[in-house]
Write an enzyme that holds these catalytic residues in place. Sequence first.
Site, PDB file in Angstrom:
ATOM      1  N   ASN A 240      -1.890  -1.641   2.802  1.00  0.00           N
ATOM      2  CA  ASN A 240      -0.503  -2.069   2.734  1.00  0.00           C
ATOM      3  C   ASN A 240      -0.424  -3.548   3.069  1.00  0.00           C
ATOM      4  OD1 ASN A 240       0.292   0.606   2.252  1.00  0.00           O
ATOM      5  ND2 ASN A 240       0.469   1.032   4.449  1.00  0.00           N
TER       6      ASN A 240
ATOM      7  N   HIS B  82      -6.666   2.056   5.141  1.00  0.00           N
ATOM      8  CA  HIS B  82      -6.583   3.468   5.524  1.00  0.00           C
ATOM      9  C   HIS B  82      -7.595   4.277   4.714  1.00  0.00           C
ATOM     10  CE1 HIS B  82      -2.548   3.096   7.539  1.00  0.00           C
ATOM     11  NE2 HIS B  82      -2.445   2.068   6.711  1.00  0.00           N
TER      12      HIS B  82
ATOM     13  N   HIS C  65      -5.827  -4.045   7.381  1.00  0.00           N
ATOM     14  CA  HIS C  65      -6.523  -2.777   7.624  1.00  0.00           C
ATOM     15  C   HIS C  65      -6.470  -1.899   6.390  1.00  0.00           C
ATOM     16  CE1 HIS C  65      -2.326  -2.424   8.968  1.00  0.00           C
ATOM     17  NE2 HIS C  65      -2.368  -1.119   8.740  1.00  0.00           N
TER      18      HIS C  65
END
Lengths: 114, 114
Positions: free
Chosen positions: A87, A102, A100
Amino acid sequence: MDDCIFCKIIQGKIPSNIVYRDDEIVAFRDINPQTPTHLLIVPVKHITSLVDLTFKDAALMGNMITVANKLAKDEGIAESGYRLVINCGKQGGQLVAHLHMHVMGGRQLSGQLG
Amino acid sequence: MDDCIFCKIIQGKIPSNIVYRDDEIVAFRDINPQTPTHLLIVPVKHITSLVDLTFKDAALMGNMITVANKLAKDEGIAESGYRLVINCGKQGGQLVAHLHMHVMGGRQLSGQLG
């Protein structure tokens, strides 16, 4: 970054369940998992978001995906299936200002991607 | 791969709205967009899924993310925010057996990632 929660996790200043670490990448379990397996893979160096990547970071991003694949195997979701999500920014749903990725799996994921 | 719809798009055998092309990567608009901007980025060579990547493909994956960032800028969603998603296998929600990365944005995306 003194006030970054992921930098603090990387530095061991906040407890977390770290599942992988090398010189440039750390992976740990999401504290609010949405799926049976829900890992976060982060670069050790503080990069705020995708839009802050430079051309020089392409290798790092490739290595993050390589680590994601390794962890999917370790978690036993490589064959059943998994999803990688990054994101970026407000509308992208990025909640922590440290890039980051996921890694999600362990159940059937929705076809709705956002 | 004779029966792969994405290979056919790459080869121009099926019409599509291609927004980027280089020697190793092609990007086109998703035919069933879930968001105002919904692009698919694919490697030119047929790689079935994430689990089929080898260590040698890390650079390719890094380049795909670099292209995703460029396209997000082109689409005007770099600042508002966007999401990159790679689905792998059945439970991951992968619908076409040619590795692809979704680039999604143009509205507020859900915090539910699957």
